[in-house]
Design a protein around this motif. Structure first.
Motif, short mmCIF file in Angstrom:
data_model
loop_
_atom_site.label_atom_id
_atom_site.label_comp_id
_atom_site.label_asym_id
_atom_site.label_seq_id
_atom_site.Cartn_x
_atom_site.Cartn_y
_atom_site.Cartn_z
N LYS A 474 0.83 -1.21 0.00
CA LYS A 474 0.00 0.00 0.00
C LYS A 474 0.86 1.25 0.00
O LYS A 474 0.61 2.21 -0.73
CB LYS A 474 -0.92 -0.02 1.22
CG LYS A 474 -1.88 1.15 1.28
CD LYS A 474 -2.80 1.02 2.48
CE LYS A 474 -3.76 2.21 2.56
NZ LYS A 474 -4.64 2.12 3.75
N ALA A 475 1.93 1.23 0.85
CA ALA A 475 2.84 2.37 0.87
C ALA A 475 3.52 2.54 -0.48
O ALA A 475 3.71 3.66 -0.97
CB ALA A 475 3.87 2.19 1.99
N SER A 476 3.89 1.40 -1.10
CA SER A 476 4.53 1.48 -2.42
C SER A 476 3.57 2.05 -3.45
O SER A 476 3.96 2.85 -4.31
CB SER A 476 4.99 0.08 -2.84
OG SER A 476 5.92 -0.44 -1.92
N ALA A 481 2.08 6.46 -6.88
CA ALA A 481 1.08 7.44 -7.30
C ALA A 481 1.67 8.85 -7.26
O ALA A 481 1.46 9.66 -8.17
CB ALA A 481 -0.15 7.35 -6.41
N ARG A 482 2.45 9.14 -6.17
CA ARG A 482 3.08 10.46 -6.08
C ARG A 482 4.09 10.66 -7.20
O ARG A 482 4.18 11.74 -7.80
CB ARG A 482 3.75 10.62 -4.71
CG ARG A 482 2.77 10.78 -3.56
CD ARG A 482 3.47 11.33 -2.32
NE ARG A 482 4.54 10.44 -1.88
CZ ARG A 482 4.38 9.45 -1.03
NH1 ARG A 482 3.17 9.20 -0.52
NH2 ARG A 482 5.39 8.70 -0.66
N ARG A 486 4.11 13.48 -10.04
CA ARG A 486 5.27 14.36 -10.26
C ARG A 486 5.75 14.25 -11.70
O ARG A 486 6.11 15.25 -12.33
CB ARG A 486 6.40 13.96 -9.29
CG ARG A 486 7.67 14.79 -9.42
CD ARG A 486 7.40 16.24 -9.13
NE ARG A 486 8.62 17.04 -9.21
CZ ARG A 486 8.64 18.35 -9.24
NH1 ARG A 486 7.48 19.05 -9.18
NH2 ARG A 486 9.78 19.01 -9.30
N GLU A 487 5.72 12.99 -12.22
CA GLU A 487 6.15 12.79 -13.59
C GLU A 487 5.24 13.54 -14.57
O GLU A 487 5.71 14.15 -15.53
CB GLU A 487 6.12 11.29 -13.92
CG GLU A 487 6.57 10.98 -15.35
CD GLU A 487 6.42 9.51 -15.67
OE1 GLU A 487 6.77 9.11 -16.79
OE2 GLU A 487 5.96 8.76 -14.80
N MET A 488 3.95 13.50 -14.29
CA MET A 488 3.02 14.22 -15.16
C MET A 488 3.24 15.73 -15.09
O MET A 488 3.19 16.43 -16.11
CB MET A 488 1.58 13.88 -14.76
CG MET A 488 1.19 12.43 -15.01
SD MET A 488 -0.47 12.02 -14.45
CE MET A 488 -1.41 13.09 -15.54
#
Length: 580
Positions: A474-476, A481-482, A486-488
């Motif tokens: 879940k943490a991964s 997702a973050r 950031r990539e977007m």
């Protein structure tokens, strides 16, 4: 975790999950519109006009959908199932399927629409034949007579319809259609009405049959059944069907027409083989006579079903096989009934005394259950005595109908009992083996209970480890997702910067082109300036020469050498003009 496809990895649309489907199926879009489907439902084809019609709704697929596609949103618990129209309108299939059809589809792991309509006709014929002959419809017997094949012309790597074909040397049905065409573009979806339970799912939501097309359909090793694998009862069923239909195959069109006509068709075929055709005919005629005579009152009946005191016509066209009963007399001295000629018929039926009842188990007479029982002696000594007068006083044709009807009923009872009796020994052996297997099973259960307790501890440890891994996962997922967000953002900024660079490059190119144009214009101006200077200088010299000429005329004695255009007067003297 969502699957991420980078720009350099190629397009995900290149993967085709249905590449194994043959081209003729892939190139057959649905041509059945809503109006045609509505007429289909109103005619009661789907569920035969029963109350089940209210449990299901039929849906026209989208233009891009094909019959082999599954519902990716709910692949494990399907909310619809595909059907061809011809399965219902031409073959006569109805939903929900029968127990035999469900068991067969479950065994072969093939969805209903992936099975060719000719094969559905074979399934329907087998069920109807078993029903009319009062035989149980066995999946093993059906698979003994039919092999499941893949008739694809595009190799083993492609699959289309699967078909049941008669096993070699065991053909009992003719093909429904030798060349079955025009059905591939007429199909629809069926799904349960909200709140209703579909027949293809168990109460726990598990699939009872295959609901979608599959490349692995029909790969179950238990699809092929040999004679050795049949049970004793199934062997008897297979033997009966082969004896009746091996040389005279069943015509599906005659069988699947009007129900009573189909029943008569099968019974006539079985009677032709077993020699009971005349018995059946007589049985039905006798039944009609009984129904007609039961309407009379105050008349007693004999075993032939005819009324006493009424003559029976036997003019050569009446009676079994066109036989005529002879006319004879017996003297009344023995106290027996008398037959005498009648002016309108060959035989007159005279009142007969009641048959004397025989003891069910006379003293000193062997019973039918004893090993040394003599059937012929028992009949001569125990059954016939006391009945002569009864039969002598009855018309021969009536006796024949009654006897044939009794024989036919006995044959039917014997046929039914044959399967039960043949299976008794097998059942006894199965019971013994079941007891032994039960004891072995108990020992295995005890062993498994010990192993289960041991595995319980391991399972608890595994569950703890699983919850820890789930938390890490879940943490991964949150980190991914973050990073994706950031990539977007960076990708958007990069796109904006690339746009700005392109704009600046355009401005630079425009400035360079303007500088080149200005430089060319300056060179041109320099040339013009040089020409202008030359022209000005020449004009000045010409003006100076003109002034000198005029002055010479005006003052011939004046010294003109000191006079010039580039001269000036300073302190009363003519001097050169200072250069700047």
């Amino acid at each position: 975790m969502p699957r991420v496809v980078s720009r350099s990895s190629g397009s995900a649309a290149a993967y085709d999950p249905y590449a194994w489907v043959t081209d003729d199926i892939r190139s057959s879009p649905n041509q059945m519109d809503l109006e045609e489907l509505t007429e289909f439902r109103q005619a009661g084809y789907l569920c035969g006009g029963t109350d089940e019609e209210a449990n299901y709704e039929a849906i026209v697929p989208l233009p891009r959908e094909r019959i082999y596609e599954l519902n990716f949103h709910s692949p494990r618990v399907p909310d619809w199932i595909w059907f061809y129209k011809s399965m219902f309108t031409q073959v006569g299939v109805r939903i929900p399927f029968s127990d035999f059809q469900m068991a067969l589809l479950n065994r072969i792991s093939v969805c209903p629409s992936q099975l060719h309509p000719n094969s559905w006709a074979s399934i329907r014929c087998f069920e109807m034949v078993c029903e009319y002959l009062e035989l149980p419809a066995s999946v093993d017997v059906f698979l003994f007579y039919f092999n499941l094949t893949n008739p694809s012309k595009q190799g083993k790597a492609r699959k289309g319809f699967l078909s049941f074909r008669a096993a070699q040397g065991r053909k009992i049905f003719s093909l429904f259609e030798d060349s079955y065409h025009g059905f591939k573009d007429k199909y629809f979806k069926v799904r349960p009405v909200k709140g209703r339970h579909p027949f293809w799912l168990s109460l726990e939501g598990e699939r009872l049959i295959q609901t979608y097309w599959s490349f692995g359909a029909g790969s179950n090793p238990f699809v092929k059944v040999s004679y050795k694998r049949l049970s004793a009862v199934d062997k008897n069923i297979a033997n009966v069907l082969l004896a009746i239909f091996e040389k005279n195959h069943v015509n599906p069109h005659l069988l699947m027409g009007e129900r009573e006509a189909g029943r008569s068709y099968i019974l006539e075929m079985s009677a032709t083989v077993t020699g009971l055709e005349n018995l059946m005919k007589t049985f039905f005629e006798a039944s009609d006579d009984e129904n007609a005579e039961e309407k009379g009152a105050g008349k007693s009946e004999g075993p032939s079903g005819e009324k006493e005191g009424q003559g029976t016509e036997t003019s050569g066209k009446q009676g079994l096989g066109g036989r005529v009963s002879p006319t004879h007399e017996e003297g009344p001295a023995d106290g027996k009934a008398t037959l005498s000629p009648h002016p309108d018929s060959d035989v007159e039926l005279i009142h007969t005394p009641k048959k004397r009842k025989m003891s069910s188990s006379p003293e000193g007479v062997l019973t039918v259950m004893e090993r040394n029982f003599d059937a012929s002696k028992f009949i001569d000594s125990q059954l016939i005595p006391g009945t002569e007068e009864h039969f002598h006083a009855t018309e021969l044709s009536g006796q024949a109908r009654w006897m044939y009807r009794t024989l036919l009923r006995g044959a039917v009872i014997a046929r039914k009992a044959e399967f039960e009796l043949s299976g008794m020994e097998a059942l006894r052996r199965k019971l013994e083996s079941s007891v032994k297997a039960n004891n072995d099973f108990k020992a295995q259960v005890e062993l498994l209970q010990g192993q289960l307790s041991e595995m319980g501890g391991k399972l608890n440890a595994a569950e703890e480890k699983s919850s820890f891994i789930a938390e890490r996962l879940k943490a991964s997922d949150e980190t991914v997702a973050r990073l994706l967000e950031r990539e977007m953002t960076l990708e958007n900024q990069l796109n904006a910067a690339q746009g700005l660079v392109v704009a600046l490059e355009k401005e630079r190119e425009q400035a360079i082109s303007e500088a080149k144009a200005a430089k060319a214009e300056a060179v041109d101006l320099k040339k013009k300036l040089k020409v202008a200077k030359e022209q000005g200088k020449n004009a000045i010299l010409m003006t100076e020469d003109a002034l000198k000429a005029q002055l010479k005329i005006a003052a011939p004695d004046f010294e003109i050498s000191s006079i010039g255009v580039f001269k000036t007067i300073q302190d009363g003297k003519i001097v050169d003009m200072p250069r700047k």
